[in-house]
Design an enzyme around this catalytic site. Structure first.
Site, PDB file in Angstrom:
ATOM      1  N   SER A 270       5.294   1.906   2.891  1.00 13.60           N
ATOM      2  CA  SER A 270       5.938   0.778   3.572  1.00 13.60           C
ATOM      3  C   SER A 270       7.312   0.502   2.958  1.00 13.60           C
ATOM      4  CB  SER A 270       5.019  -0.441   3.515  1.00 13.60           C
ATOM      5  OG  SER A 270       5.367  -1.402   4.477  1.00 13.60           O
TER       6      SER A 270
ATOM      7  N   ASP B 221       1.457   2.129   9.101  1.00 15.45           N
ATOM      8  CA  ASP B 221       1.828   1.714   7.744  1.00 15.45           C
ATOM      9  C   ASP B 221       1.008   2.432   6.669  1.00 15.45           C
ATOM     10  OD1 ASP B 221       2.025  -0.043   5.304  1.00 15.45           O
ATOM     11  OD2 ASP B 221       3.234  -1.237   6.673  1.00 15.45           O
TER      12      ASP B 221
END
Length: 293
Positions: A50, A162
């Protein structure tokens, strides 16, 4: 260019940094890097999930840390996202791709000065997708596609989201990349407020935080040390408070310096793999995944 507090390469072993996700809280990673430069702790490898993938890639590219910090001080959510409600998410992070192409000196893994691994989640298999080669922009966009907020990113036939879903702090990726000493930096996704959630992001982030508690043992066992900057007071979108996050990261790194120094002393040159072994490790492991155009 070699990142170092003195401008010269340290002769001692470097550390592999595993930078976790956390949106604006991730600016704390910059504080850790700042202390490492000031105290000549060399970063040999970086793995990011991320926001950790964005900042890790920026540093691995050879960009001066102060320039990265200056860019983050002006960064806002609108610079990385565009609202467009669809069946798969509330927004697209295509602007993040444009930002990377504009700011980074290179958009290919092979051109980075520090070996980098970017972790995303394969939504079909539920397994990590770890990128170390090819197109950097696509890999980072996938790693930052927080579910429910951002649309997943399609790379080839794979639908990716993610990296924090499967690797909140990607210590295993840093280890397999070749790092002999792995330091994780965890900034967390929990919003720090108790009570009933007030928006969809809090619902999703709290659910993921609850699930990730059961992964702590899995990823921490691949770390020699885990830093936890005190950033729970920051909301996920507190981009305007970058300096506070950076200060928290620096404070955590300063507190850990004696332990880091001891770790590096314990890693003698005899324990380090040869340069040829590190090259082979980087090129051939089966867990590596190349981004396809």
């Amino acid at each position: 260019m070699v990142h170092s507090g003195t401008g010269t390469l340290s002769l001692r072993a470097g550390v592999g940094l595993a930078l976790g996700g956390g949106f604006a809280r991730g600016f704390a990673h910059l504080g850790v890097l700042k202390v490492f430069e000031e105290h000549n702790v060399r970063v040999s490898h970086i793995a990011g999930s991320s926001v950790g993938s964005i900042l890790g890639a920026a540093y691995a590219s050879g960009a001066p840390l102060e320039r990265i910090v200056d860019s983050c001080r002006t960064l806002r959510f609108r610079d990385i996202a565009r609202w467009r409600v669809s069946r798969l998410g509330l927004a697209s992070n295509q602007r993040l791709g444009a930002l990377i192409e504009r700011v980074f000196g290179s958009c290919q893994f092979e051109d980075l000065e520090i070996p980098l691994a970017v972790v995303a989640t394969d939504l079909a298999s539920g397994e990590p997708a770890v990128f170390t080669q090819g197109n950097l922009v696509d890999a980072i966009r996938a790693s930052c596609a927080f579910p429910g907020l951002f649309e997943p990113v399609q790379i080839g036939t794979r639908c990716l989201a993610d990296g924090g879903l499967v690797a909140p702090v990607p210590t295993h990726a840093a280890h397999l990349l070749g790092a002999q000493t792995v330091i994780g930096v965890s900034v967390g996704m929990q919003d720090g407020h108790r009570g009933v959630p007030t928006n969809i992001f809090q619902v999703v982030s709290r659910a993921l935080s609850a699930a990730q508690k059961h992964q702590l043992e899995l990823w921490e066992r691949h770390a020699d040390l885990v830093l936890r900057p005190d950033v729970q007071f920051l909301a996920w979108d507190d981009f305007a408070r970058a300096d506070e996050a950076i200060e928290a990261g620096a404070a955590a790194a300063l507190r850990a310096l004696p332990r880091i120094e001891k770790l590096l002393e314990q890693k003698s040159e005899a324990e380090m793999p040869s340069e040829a072994e590190q090259v082979l490790r980087k090129r051939s492991p089966v867990w590596l995944t190349e981004v396809q155009a």
